[in-house]
Enzyme design. Sequence first.
Site, PDB file in Angstrom:
ATOM      1  N   PRO A   2       0.820  -1.209   0.000  1.00  0.00           N
ATOM      2  CA  PRO A   2       0.000   0.000   0.000  1.00  0.00           C
ATOM      3  C   PRO A   2       0.855   1.261   0.000  1.00  0.00           C
ATOM      4  O   PRO A   2       1.909   1.314   0.636  1.00  0.00           O
ATOM      5  CB  PRO A   2      -0.807  -0.113   1.302  1.00  0.00           C
ATOM      6  CG  PRO A   2      -0.787  -1.558   1.643  1.00  0.00           C
ATOM      7  CD  PRO A   2       0.524  -2.084   1.148  1.00  0.00           C
ATOM      8  N   GLU A   3       0.390   2.276  -0.725  1.00  0.00           N
ATOM      9  CA  GLU A   3       1.098   3.553  -0.729  1.00  0.00           C
ATOM     10  C   GLU A   3       0.572   4.414   0.407  1.00  0.00           C
ATOM     11  O   GLU A   3      -0.392   4.072   1.097  1.00  0.00           O
ATOM     12  CB  GLU A   3       0.948   4.224  -2.091  1.00  0.00           C
ATOM     13  CG  GLU A   3       1.430   3.306  -3.219  1.00  0.00           C
ATOM     14  CD  GLU A   3       1.988   4.024  -4.430  1.00  0.00           C
ATOM     15  OE1 GLU A   3       2.348   5.201  -4.335  1.00  0.00           O
ATOM     16  OE2 GLU A   3       2.077   3.370  -5.495  1.00  0.00           O
ATOM     17  N   LYS A  52       4.471   4.962   5.095  1.00  0.00           N
ATOM     18  CA  LYS A  52       3.753   3.690   5.082  1.00  0.00           C
ATOM     19  C   LYS A  52       3.641   3.073   6.474  1.00  0.00           C
ATOM     20  O   LYS A  52       3.381   1.882   6.612  1.00  0.00           O
ATOM     21  CB  LYS A  52       4.458   2.732   4.117  1.00  0.00           C
ATOM     22  CG  LYS A  52       4.514   3.283   2.689  1.00  0.00           C
ATOM     23  CD  LYS A  52       5.210   2.341   1.732  1.00  0.00           C
ATOM     24  CE  LYS A  52       5.261   2.946   0.333  1.00  0.00           C
ATOM     25  NZ  LYS A  52       5.860   2.031  -0.658  1.00  0.00           N
ATOM     26  N   ARG A 258      11.884  -3.006  -8.625  1.00  0.00           N
ATOM     27  CA  ARG A 258      10.487  -2.638  -8.880  1.00  0.00           C
ATOM     28  C   ARG A 258      10.321  -2.260 -10.344  1.00  0.00           C
ATOM     29  O   ARG A 258      11.223  -1.704 -10.968  1.00  0.00           O
ATOM     30  CB  ARG A 258      10.065  -1.452  -7.997  1.00  0.00           C
ATOM     31  CG  ARG A 258      10.200  -1.691  -6.508  1.00  0.00           C
ATOM     32  CD  ARG A 258       9.258  -2.773  -6.009  1.00  0.00           C
ATOM     33  NE  ARG A 258       7.872  -2.440  -6.239  1.00  0.00           N
ATOM     34  CZ  ARG A 258       7.133  -1.664  -5.434  1.00  0.00           C
ATOM     35  NH1 ARG A 258       7.696  -1.129  -4.352  1.00  0.00           N
ATOM     36  NH2 ARG A 258       5.870  -1.421  -5.685  1.00  0.00           N
TER      37      ARG A 258
END
Length: 269
Positions: A2-3, A52, A258
Amino acid sequence: MPEGHTIHRLAGEHRRAFAGRAVHAESPQGRFAAGALQIDGRVLTEADAHGKHLLLGFDDERWLHIHLGIYGKYAFGPVPAPAPTGAVRLRLKGAEEYADLRGPNVCELLDPAEKKALHARLGPDPLRADADPELAWRRIGRSRTSIGVLLMDQSVVAGVGNIYRAEALFRQGIDPSRPGRDLTREQWTAIWTDLVTLMAEGVRAGRIDTVRPEHTPEAMGRPPRVDDHGGEVYVYRRSGMPCFLCGTEVRTEVLSGRNLFWCPACQTR
């Protein structure tokens, strides 16, 4: 993972459901049994987020620190709560609602000094009122590392993930491979301002939308995006598709583990 906007939404959910009230805490899975026992019956006084990291404050000055990581999930519901199923690390229960936490990367109690140390090692969060973008610029403006990597470094900017990274750089026309020190101060200010706006909208809407009004499906007469992540975006997970602005094929490559997405025509060095 999650951002940051998701974690700020979770903080808001905890404030709404539990703030100012005593909560029952238990660890059905057992992995946080000792910690749950320490906060059981305590009043939840604050719910905070930095990047986060979710931080829940209690009336004994201890803080519950949660980092969801890749697999962590939250579920809220009305009481009476059903019997826990699966690996519920922590259940918080109030008079009207409960919250189940599963699979977090971190679930621990911090004292005030430990919480302060956590904030100190994180970069400024675009969603926090106390964020100082100058702190990030001091590192970015003299770094040979690419801006695409720097934006994902939580010690530089907290809360930005793969989607906001790709979309903010596209919106500002900046190649993600450009070294931080090659950015101008004005470009960094524009990136930061965009992140503040986009992430605040993410908190409000509960999803990530980054396209400007003139590029929405309705404005362009194109079909809406169909993707598990939802939201309308310019380049994220659009590899091989034409750029909305110039028609060039959106590219992707792996950067620091990523997937990175960008338009080679719209984003220049």
